[in-house]
Design an enzyme around this catalytic site. Structure first.
Site, PDB file in Angstrom:
ATOM      1  N   ARG A  46       0.866  -1.173   0.000  1.00 18.90           N
ATOM      2  CA  ARG A  46       0.000   0.000   0.000  1.00 18.90           C
ATOM      3  C   ARG A  46       0.908   1.230   0.000  1.00 18.90           C
ATOM      4  NH1 ARG A  46       2.541   1.830   3.678  1.00 18.90           N
ATOM      5  NH2 ARG A  46       1.047   3.520   3.743  1.00 18.90           N
ATOM      6  N   GLY A  47       0.278   2.410  -0.088  1.00 20.62           N
ATOM      7  CA  GLY A  47       1.063   3.637  -0.225  1.00 20.62           C
ATOM      8  C   GLY A  47       1.145   3.958  -1.711  1.00 20.62           C
ATOM      9  N   ALA A  48       0.846   5.229  -2.058  1.00 17.85           N
ATOM     10  CA  ALA A  48       0.653   5.582  -3.466  1.00 17.85           C
ATOM     11  C   ALA A  48       1.797   5.178  -4.403  1.00 17.85           C
ATOM     12  CB  ALA A  48       0.353   7.074  -3.562  1.00 17.85           C
ATOM     13  N   ARG A  86      -7.389  -0.097  -6.626  1.00 19.68           N
ATOM     14  CA  ARG A  86      -7.656   0.971  -5.645  1.00 19.68           C
ATOM     15  C   ARG A  86      -7.837   2.290  -6.405  1.00 19.68           C
ATOM     16  NH1 ARG A  86      -4.147   1.169  -0.403  1.00 19.68           N
ATOM     17  NH2 ARG A  86      -6.033   2.208   0.332  1.00 19.68           N
ATOM     18  N   GLN A 193      -1.644   2.323  10.020  1.00 16.30           N
ATOM     19  CA  GLN A 193      -0.367   2.417   9.276  1.00 16.30           C
ATOM     20  C   GLN A 193       0.713   3.125  10.097  1.00 16.30           C
ATOM     21  OE1 GLN A 193      -3.363   3.086   7.935  1.00 16.30           O
ATOM     22  NE2 GLN A 193      -3.449   2.588   5.771  1.00 16.30           N
ATOM     23  N   ASP A 234      -1.741  10.980  -1.840  1.00 13.01           N
ATOM     24  CA  ASP A 234      -2.214   9.984  -2.809  1.00 13.01           C
ATOM     25  C   ASP A 234      -2.565  10.615  -4.144  1.00 13.01           C
ATOM     26  OD1 ASP A 234      -2.762   8.726  -0.015  1.00 13.01           O
ATOM     27  OD2 ASP A 234      -2.658   7.106  -1.487  1.00 13.01           O
ATOM     28  N   ASN A 244      -5.063  12.468   0.956  1.00  9.22           N
ATOM     29  CA  ASN A 244      -4.141  11.603   1.703  1.00  9.22           C
ATOM     30  C   ASN A 244      -4.966  10.837   2.736  1.00  9.22           C
ATOM     31  OD1 ASN A 244      -1.425  10.660   2.238  1.00  9.22           O
ATOM     32  ND2 ASN A 244      -1.519  11.775   4.151  1.00  9.22           N
ATOM     33  N   LYS A 245      -4.308  10.007   3.496  1.00  5.59           N
ATOM     34  CA  LYS A 245      -4.979   9.140   4.468  1.00  5.59           C
ATOM     35  C   LYS A 245      -5.995   9.880   5.330  1.00  5.59           C
ATOM     36  CE  LYS A 245      -4.786   5.662   4.718  1.00  5.59           C
ATOM     37  NZ  LYS A 245      -5.833   4.888   3.998  1.00  5.59           N
TER      38      LYS A 245
HETATM   39  O1  MRU Z   1      -4.366   3.228   2.350  1.00  5.14           O
HETATM   40  P1  MRU Z   1      -2.894   3.422   2.185  1.00  5.14           P
HETATM   41  O2  MRU Z   1      -2.094   2.813   3.286  1.00  5.14           O
HETATM   42  O3  MRU Z   1      -2.428   3.010   0.819  1.00  5.14           O
HETATM   43  O4  MRU Z   1      -2.701   4.998   2.286  1.00  5.14           O
HETATM   44  C1  MRU Z   1      -1.400   5.521   2.209  1.00  5.14           C
HETATM   45  C2  MRU Z   1      -1.328   6.978   2.388  1.00  5.14           C
HETATM   46  O5  MRU Z   1      -2.331   7.665   2.552  1.00  5.14           O
HETATM   47  C3  MRU Z   1       0.029   7.610   2.241  1.00  5.14           C
HETATM   48  O6  MRU Z   1       0.145   8.727   3.068  1.00  5.14           O
HETATM   49  C4  MRU Z   1       0.236   8.041   0.792  1.00  5.14           C
HETATM   50  O7  MRU Z   1      -0.059   6.996  -0.073  1.00  5.14           O
HETATM   51  C5  MRU Z   1       1.609   8.530   0.535  1.00  5.14           C
HETATM   52  S1  MRU Z   1       2.781   7.236   0.516  1.00  5.14           S
HETATM   53  C6  MRU Z   1       4.293   7.859   0.127  1.00  5.14           C
END
Ligand code: MRU
Length: 343
Positions: A46-48, A86, A193, A234, A244-245
């Site tokens: 996960r993470g963009a 996603r 996370q 994201d 973002n999250k």
């Molecule tokens: O749902 P996730 O864990 O994929 O969400 C991740 C985030 O919101 C991060 O802050 C974002 O993707 C940046 S990662 C460098």
């Protein structure tokens, strides 16, 4: 590099299963593109930026393993399956577009040539991401030379990228510069996370960190214990609004209330010029069980109505600056983002 999030190994895609952290470090091996797609959906990775890299490797893997008579049809199916994993992080679609471009450019050379070029492109996306993160780290560290307590939300670290990280890349660079500081880690309900991944990553990196629950951030700001906030992203809309999250927006509002700078760190692959404002960013709604249950155990009465938006949008006026691999973008964002991306 101490954290290996994803790698291409023996024509397979190997990922550290992030659902099992911090207690178990176990790799998931994906042997075909459907397994890569499932790993993205299930949050193994996960993470963009990491999602983008995984999708690119998924395409390369799918193409490599394709035995179809009609390779073009197979290719479309691979791309559309990965595109459905996603919806919020634009890096996924950016990576798929890059792979499609390579496919179209090499198509006339025959299927084997296309397969080879897709594999090379996926590795390039991986390497470019690490290089971008290091630059983001160096630019971001310059903004924080006086900061002793830096808050972050979610995980925007090596685990969320090909390596090094965006927001945590800034922390890594700060540490490399010799600065003494601590990271305030928001736990990041409901998927945790922050508590599970950021805490694990910072500990591994020996960066001083303190874990708090999300609802403690206002108190810490009010009592003068936060000098700056740095988060990942994201998707950045053309006007500077940032998805973002979930919970990021709350922190940005609090930071503004207390005069604390709020920085967003992300590669230019997270900028979506086709998305005019934050209102146009699709927000993923996830399984209600992530809210109602913890580690498989129910927290709430059965049958409770539940919401679980995975992201929120921070409006551009709350953002002090956006840090990318090309430098730092300041307001006014609409014109500065466009110039930044195009030059
Ligand atoms: O749902 P996730 O864990 O994929 O969400 C991740 C985030 O919101 C991060 O802050 C974002 O993707 C940046 S990662 C460098």
């Amino acid at each position: 590099m101490r954290v290996k999030t994803i790698e291409w190994k023996n024509d397979q895609v190997v990922m550290l299963d992030q659902r099992l952290l911090p207690h178990k470090e176990i790799n998931r091996v994906c042997r075909d593109y459907k397994e890569v797609a499932a790993a993205i959906t299930q949050m193994v990775i996960r993470g963009a930026p990491a999602i983008g890299v995984a999708a690119a490797m998924g395409v390369a893997l799918g193409a490599l393993k394709s035995k179809a008579k009609n390779f073009d049809e197979d290719f479309d199916e691979i791309v559309s399956t990965l595109a459905k994993t996603r919806p919020t992080a634009v890096n996924l679609f950016w990576a798929l577009e890059r792979m499609k471009k390579v496919y179209l450019e090499n198509r006339d050379g025959g299927v084997e040539a296309v397969k080879r070029s897709l594999k090379i492109e996926a590795q390039k996306i991986y390497k470019d991401d690490i290089a971008a993160n290091k630059k983001i780290g160096a630019f971001g560290a310059k903004l924080l030379t006086d900061a002793k307590h830096v808050m972050t939300h979610c995980n925007a670290g090596a685990l969320a990228t090909a390596g090094y990280g965006t927001a945590l890349g800034v922390m890594r660079a700060l540490k490399e510069s010799g600065q003494k500081f601590e990271v305030l880690v928001n736990e990041t309900r409901p998927f945790l996370q922050g508590a599970r991944l950021t805490a694990w990553e910072l500990k591994k990196e020996k960066i001083a960190a303190t874990l708090i629950t999300d609802n403690m951030s206002g108190y810490l700001m009010q009592t003068g214990r936060v000098d700056a906030v740095v988060v990942g992203c994201d998707r950045i809309a053309a006007n500077g609004d940032v998805a973002n999250k979930i919970g990021t927006y709350t922190i940005a509002v609090l930071a503004r209330r207390h005069g604390i700078p709020f920085y967003v760190a992300g590669p230019t692959s997270s900028i979506d010029l086709n998305c005019p404002t934050g209102k146009d960013i699709p927000i993923e709604q996830r399984d209600p069980k992530e809210v109602s249950h913890m580690f498989g155990r129910p927290l709430a009465p059965e049958g409770m109505n539940i919401l679980n938006p995975a992201f929120d949008v921070t409006s551009q006026e709350l953002i002090s600056a956006i840090i990318t691999e090309k430098g730092i973008i300041y307001p006014p964002y609409r014109q500065n983002i466009e110039n930044h991306v195009r030059h």
